[in-house]
Enzyme design. Structure first.
Site, PDB file in Angstrom:
ATOM      1  N   THR A 102       0.869  -1.183   0.000  1.00 50.76           N
ATOM      2  CA  THR A 102       0.000   0.000   0.000  1.00 50.76           C
ATOM      3  C   THR A 102       0.892   1.215   0.000  1.00 50.76           C
ATOM      4  OG1 THR A 102      -1.585  -1.156   1.350  1.00 50.76           O
ATOM      5  CG2 THR A 102      -1.910   1.171   1.138  1.00 50.76           C
TER       6      THR A 102
ATOM      7  N   ASN B  39      -3.705   0.031  14.137  1.00 46.80           N
ATOM      8  CA  ASN B  39      -4.675  -0.620  13.266  1.00 46.80           C
ATOM      9  C   ASN B  39      -5.941  -1.077  13.990  1.00 46.80           C
ATOM     10  OD1 ASN B  39      -3.507  -0.982  10.388  1.00 46.80           O
ATOM     11  ND2 ASN B  39      -1.775  -1.359  11.763  1.00 46.80           N
TER      12      ASN B  39
END
Length: 398
Positions: free
Chosen positions: A181, A393
């Site tokens: 990413t 996260n």
């Protein structure tokens, strides 16, 4: 190239189209441009649009055909951090008309709210500057969970002319080989033909961007764009000669540096882990083994705890797919604080735990794996696994 379609990553290459004088009229990789229809007789059936040329797979990433813009058109790209677009503008879209390519990371699948972009893009465009500070501002603006900007540039000589390659990028999490990413934007003033610019990029990426991992999670959105203006004035690189080799070497140096920047700034990370594999039976094995080591959660956790648990390295080597022997494997762990020899012939080699603890106290950790069975080498980049990764996260959206 823009955000990745569901079928693979997006790599873009840009270079002035032949006969175009305007160096800003670079090209972007997108879908193949629609074929021009030949005027037909009233009774004739229009010729069908040819099927797109199949996209060759290249070690986990797809390289899209190139569209060139005409003189006077101004290709640009738009970067957003709020959402993962999971799409790419193709023929017939507004992106084709204005030469604008989207690049985006963020929350996957969340609908885009256009108003902030409609207001913000013109304002951001007005602040663009072809200066060192302009590059820094852009590198800073695209940060998300990154803790610092990522930019790098080097100069080298081609045909008696000084050429520059520079890059900015972003990405700290959901980073795994194929590409990760991340968004990366490369520019060069070297004169390189479109075909060789694309080939150089395809040559460099498998051993760099496809060799880094933060968390083993592959993204829905990856973009790497390279643009060449030709303003350096060097003889255009149109064949694989010494100048082409020098250009590939420069591109490789930039990519390796940027990979270390991404991996070392992994979400919550306290260590950059680089694994160098030497004397492997072949390139595929060398790259696969180095990836296995930096992707091992057990070893990543051990590095966080400054524990030289070499058995976890050997374990990662052992479960790497491939046909090779580990009987001659040796392992060393190194940093600025020194080096410890922890494994020889796939077995324990006596070492000082205190010295190992000191070595693992540095930010940059190098794992040297000697396979002892060939001449191939490979490298991969990763980071340690920390409590903060879970914190970041665990509440990414909240």
């Amino acid at each position: 190239g823009g955000s990745k379609p569901a079928s693979g990553d997006t790599i873009s290459s840009s270079a002035p189209a032949e006969g175009v004088d305007d160096p800003t009229a670079d090209s972007f990789t997108a879908e193949s441009a629609p074929a021009e229809k030949v005027p037909a007789e009233p009774e004739a059936t229009p010729e069908p649009t040819p099927e797109p040329t199949p996209v060759p797979e290249y070690e986990g990433l797809s390289v899209q055909p190139t569209t060139y813009y005409n003189e006077g058109e101004q290709p640009t790209y738009t970067v957003t951090d709020g959402n993962n677009l999971n799409m790419r503008g193709g023929p017939g879209t507004d992106y084709d008309k204005i030469g604008q390519v989207p690049a985006s990371t963020g929350v996957i699948g969340q609908p885009m709210v256009i108003d902030p972009f409609a207001r913000g893009i013109p304002a951001a465009a007005e602040k663009l500057a072809a200066t060192a500070q302009g590059s820094t501002d852009a590198a800073t603006a695209i940060m998300t969970t990154d803790t610092h900007k990522k930019e790098y540039a080097i100069q080298f000589e081609l045909g008696g002319k000084v050429c520059t390659v520079g890059a900015i990028g972003k990405g700290s999490g959901m980073i795994a080989p194929n590409m990760a990413t991340m968004l990366a934007f490369y520019t060069t003033d070297a004169a390189v033909s479109p075909a060789l610019l694309e080939k150089a990029l395809k040559t460099v990426v498998p051993g760099t961007y496809n060799q880094m991992s933060v968390d083993l999670d592959t993204s829905t959105n990856d973009t790497l764009i390279i643009m060449a203006s030709g303003l350096a004035g060097n003889p255009e690189i149109c064949e694989e000669n010494a100048d082409y080799a020098a250009f590939v070497a420069a591109l490789t140096a930039i990519a390796e540096h940027m990979c270390a920047e991404h991996a070392g700034d992994g979400e919550g990370a306290t260590h950059l882990i680089t694994c160098e594999v030497t004397h492997a039976p072949d390139l595929k094995t060398a790259r696969a083994v180095s990836r296995s080591v930096v992707c091992s959660n057990l070893f990543k956790a051990a590095v966080f705890g400054r524990d030289a648990n070499w058995g976890r390295i050997l374990c990662a080597i052992g479960y790497t797919p491939g046909d090779f022997s580990i009987d001659k494997v040796s392992v060393r762990i190194a940093s600025k604080a020194g080096e410890v020899f922890v494994c020889e012939n796939a077995a324990y080699h006596p070492f000082s735990e205190d010295e190992a603890y000191a070595v693992l106290g540095e930010h940059d950790i190098l794992v040297k794996v000697d396979m002892g069975t060939g001449e191939a080498s490979g490298k991969a980049w990763g980071c340690d696994l920390t409590y903060d990764y879970v914190k970041i996260n665990g509440d990414y959206r909240t």
